[in-house]
Design a protein around this motif. Sequence first.
Motif, PDB file in Angstrom:
ATOM      1  N   SER A 136      -5.599  -4.353  -6.771  1.00 18.15           N
ATOM      2  CA  SER A 136      -6.439  -5.087  -7.735  1.00 18.15           C
ATOM      3  C   SER A 136      -6.287  -4.507  -9.131  1.00 18.15           C
ATOM      4  O   SER A 136      -6.272  -5.243 -10.121  1.00 18.15           O
ATOM      5  CB  SER A 136      -7.906  -5.036  -7.303  1.00 18.15           C
ATOM      6  N   LEU A 137      -6.159  -3.189  -9.221  1.00 17.23           N
ATOM      7  CA  LEU A 137      -5.951  -2.558 -10.524  1.00 17.23           C
ATOM      8  C   LEU A 137      -4.628  -3.009 -11.128  1.00 17.23           C
ATOM      9  O   LEU A 137      -4.554  -3.329 -12.327  1.00 17.23           O
ATOM     10  CB  LEU A 137      -5.980  -1.036 -10.371  1.00 17.23           C
ATOM     11  N   ALA A 138      -3.578  -3.051 -10.318  1.00 13.81           N
ATOM     12  CA  ALA A 138      -2.275  -3.512 -10.813  1.00 13.81           C
ATOM     13  C   ALA A 138      -2.362  -4.950 -11.301  1.00 13.81           C
ATOM     14  O   ALA A 138      -1.843  -5.291 -12.376  1.00 13.81           O
ATOM     15  CB  ALA A 138      -1.223  -3.378  -9.720  1.00 13.81           C
ATOM     16  N   LEU A 139      -3.008  -5.805 -10.544  1.00 16.15           N
ATOM     17  CA  LEU A 139      -3.146  -7.205 -10.943  1.00 16.15           C
ATOM     18  C   LEU A 139      -3.975  -7.347 -12.213  1.00 16.15           C
ATOM     19  O   LEU A 139      -3.659  -8.162 -13.096  1.00 16.15           O
ATOM     20  CB  LEU A 139      -3.783  -8.009  -9.804  1.00 16.15           C
TER      21      LEU A 139
ATOM     22  N   VAL B  60       4.155  -6.374  -2.706  1.00 13.62           N
ATOM     23  CA  VAL B  60       3.562  -6.311  -4.041  1.00 13.62           C
ATOM     24  C   VAL B  60       4.546  -6.785  -5.100  1.00 13.62           C
ATOM     25  O   VAL B  60       4.175  -7.475  -6.051  1.00 13.62           O
ATOM     26  CB  VAL B  60       3.086  -4.874  -4.350  1.00 13.62           C
ATOM     27  N   ARG B  61       5.808  -6.432  -4.938  1.00 16.01           N
ATOM     28  CA  ARG B  61       6.820  -6.809  -5.923  1.00 16.01           C
ATOM     29  C   ARG B  61       6.869  -8.325  -6.099  1.00 16.01           C
ATOM     30  O   ARG B  61       7.049  -8.836  -7.208  1.00 16.01           O
ATOM     31  CB  ARG B  61       8.179  -6.268  -5.508  1.00 16.01           C
ATOM     32  N   GLY B  62       6.695  -9.053  -5.028  1.00 18.08           N
ATOM     33  CA  GLY B  62       6.731 -10.507  -5.099  1.00 18.08           C
ATOM     34  C   GLY B  62       5.590 -11.101  -5.892  1.00 18.08           C
ATOM     35  O   GLY B  62       5.682 -12.238  -6.375  1.00 18.08           O
ATOM     36  N   SER B  63       4.521 -10.340  -6.083  1.00 18.56           N
ATOM     37  CA  SER B  63       3.365 -10.833  -6.839  1.00 18.56           C
ATOM     38  C   SER B  63       3.548 -10.661  -8.344  1.00 18.56           C
ATOM     39  O   SER B  63       2.784 -11.230  -9.128  1.00 18.56           O
ATOM     40  CB  SER B  63       2.101 -10.078  -6.411  1.00 18.56           C
ATOM     41  N   GLY B  64       4.522  -9.855  -8.740  1.00 22.35           N
ATOM     42  CA  GLY B  64       4.728  -9.577 -10.154  1.00 22.35           C
ATOM     43  C   GLY B  64       3.769  -8.548 -10.723  1.00 22.35           C
ATOM     44  O   GLY B  64       3.709  -8.360 -11.936  1.00 22.35           O
ATOM     45  N   ALA B  65       3.015  -7.848  -9.854  1.00 18.52           N
ATOM     46  CA  ALA B  65       1.999  -6.912 -10.332  1.00 18.52           C
ATOM     47  C   ALA B  65       2.579  -5.592 -10.826  1.00 18.52           C
ATOM     48  O   ALA B  65       1.908  -4.867 -11.562  1.00 18.52           O
ATOM     49  CB  ALA B  65       0.978  -6.634  -9.224  1.00 18.52           C
TER      50      ALA B  65
ATOM     51  N   ALA C  74      -7.497  -9.730  -9.282  1.00 19.37           N
ATOM     52  CA  ALA C  74      -7.595  -9.174 -10.633  1.00 19.37           C
ATOM     53  C   ALA C  74      -9.026  -9.019 -11.106  1.00 19.37           C
ATOM     54  O   ALA C  74      -9.305  -8.180 -11.956  1.00 19.37           O
ATOM     55  CB  ALA C  74      -6.808 -10.050 -11.609  1.00 19.37           C
ATOM     56  N   ASN C  75      -9.949  -9.813 -10.587  1.00 19.88           N
ATOM     57  CA  ASN C  75     -11.344  -9.762 -11.059  1.00 19.88           C
ATOM     58  C   ASN C  75     -12.243  -8.913 -10.168  1.00 19.88           C
ATOM     59  O   ASN C  75     -13.467  -9.018 -10.258  1.00 19.88           O
ATOM     60  CB  ASN C  75     -11.907 -11.178 -11.169  1.00 19.88           C
ATOM     61  N   LEU C  76     -11.665  -8.071  -9.339  1.00 18.64           N
ATOM     62  CA  LEU C  76     -12.456  -7.271  -8.400  1.00 18.64           C
ATOM     63  C   LEU C  76     -13.468  -6.383  -9.113  1.00 18.64           C
ATOM     64  O   LEU C  76     -14.553  -6.113  -8.588  1.00 18.64           O
ATOM     65  CB  LEU C  76     -11.533  -6.399  -7.542  1.00 18.64           C
TER      66      LEU C  76
ATOM     67  N   GLY D  19      -9.491  -4.246   3.567  1.00 20.19           N
ATOM     68  CA  GLY D  19      -8.572  -3.590   2.656  1.00 20.19           C
ATOM     69  C   GLY D  19      -7.197  -4.221   2.680  1.00 20.19           C
ATOM     70  O   GLY D  19      -6.926  -5.191   3.401  1.00 20.19           O
ATOM     71  N   GLY D  20      -6.301  -3.649   1.873  1.00 21.48           N
ATOM     72  CA  GLY D  20      -4.932  -4.127   1.820  1.00 21.48           C
ATOM     73  C   GLY D  20      -4.663  -5.003   0.613  1.00 21.48           C
ATOM     74  O   GLY D  20      -5.570  -5.645   0.075  1.00 21.48           O
ATOM     75  N   PHE D  21      -3.400  -5.041   0.201  1.00 17.95           N
ATOM     76  CA  PHE D  21      -3.035  -5.806  -0.982  1.00 17.95           C
ATOM     77  C   PHE D  21      -3.293  -7.298  -0.801  1.00 17.95           C
ATOM     78  O   PHE D  21      -3.533  -8.009  -1.789  1.00 17.95           O
ATOM     79  CB  PHE D  21      -1.556  -5.581  -1.321  1.00 17.95           C
ATOM     80  N   ALA D  22      -3.278  -7.780   0.422  1.00 17.06           N
ATOM     81  CA  ALA D  22      -3.510  -9.204   0.664  1.00 17.06           C
ATOM     82  C   ALA D  22      -4.873  -9.653   0.151  1.00 17.06           C
ATOM     83  O   ALA D  22      -5.074 -10.833  -0.157  1.00 17.06           O
ATOM     84  CB  ALA D  22      -3.386  -9.522   2.160  1.00 17.06           C
ATOM     85  N   PHE D  23      -5.814  -8.716   0.048  1.00 15.98           N
ATOM     86  CA  PHE D  23      -7.171  -9.054  -0.406  1.00 15.98           C
ATOM     87  C   PHE D  23      -7.419  -8.615  -1.851  1.00 15.98           C
ATOM     88  O   PHE D  23      -8.535  -8.767  -2.349  1.00 15.98           O
ATOM     89  CB  PHE D  23      -8.205  -8.413   0.522  1.00 15.98           C
ATOM     90  N   ALA D  24      -6.400  -8.083  -2.505  1.00 22.03           N
ATOM     91  CA  ALA D  24      -6.552  -7.636  -3.892  1.00 22.03           C
ATOM     92  C   ALA D  24      -6.705  -8.844  -4.820  1.00 22.03           C
ATOM     93  O   ALA D  24      -6.138  -9.910  -4.587  1.00 22.03           O
ATOM     94  CB  ALA D  24      -5.334  -6.811  -4.307  1.00 22.03           C
TER      95      ALA D  24
END
Length: 282
Positions: A20-23, A46-51, A133-135, A126-131
């Motif tokens: 979430s911090l990366a996003l 994560v790389r595929g998300s562009g974060a 940007a507005n967390l 947890g996990g990046f799947a639930f990350a």
Amino acid sequence: MSEPPFRSVAIVGLGLIGGSLALALRERWPSVRVTGVDSEAVIAHVRGSGAIDRSASDLAEVTDVDLVVLAAPVRQNLELLGRLRAPSAVVTDVGSTKRVMVEAGRSLPESVVFVGGHPLGGAERGGFAFARANLFDRRPWIFTPDGSIGGAAVASLTRLVEGLGAEAVTMDADDHDRLMSFLSHLPQLTASALMDVVGDGAGSEGLRLAGRGLVDTTRLASSPANVWGDVCQTNVEPIRHALDVLIGRLTLLRENLDTPGAIDDLFRDAASWRAVLMKDRE
């Protein structure tokens, strides 16, 4: 758009908080170079998300960043401090216990400033799947600097998290751990213990008859055990005290179930504190 307080950031652990911090960084300050440190399987996702802009599998490979954020479970973060190679970075973490991290941070070279951190913006899964940007939007982000050390670093971190929508709060590490034992650690352990007791007592067939009250009350029981095992082991005495207080209250309740007014008193006091908790939240 304001200038970012850090031009390059390494995030070690790209789960819910780190991801979430990366996003959030990518959304708020696209120019900030973000390095993600995690296993190759996580990095690929994560790389595929562009974060992130760059990746590494080991913190020791990261030497040229302004800020290092340790976003692994607490005991892993303690080990990661020994792998730090960035010669003059600000270092923070996102763990739920702070005293052990602040003590460990004192062993870092003088050119490295460690400031304990704890964003109160988690979720039950947890996990990046639930990350997202507005967390951290309108959520507290606590910093626990070691005395007067790192004033400039705290100021930069405050600008960072407030730029991401969070509300920066500063307090002593011991005060943080005592407070979190009641606000966070006790509710988590209570929800997990409650779900375990209810599940054993009702069984799978009985649970099908449960209403929203049980579902809402035990939401935290889905939390990952590895994270909370670290929390318990690094905040033993404050959590033990909080559990003792709860056990005492439950014992008193059990002994007074048939005492006129006892239940009324409990419900009245609980409702009063609940109103304080929910003020300005709804």
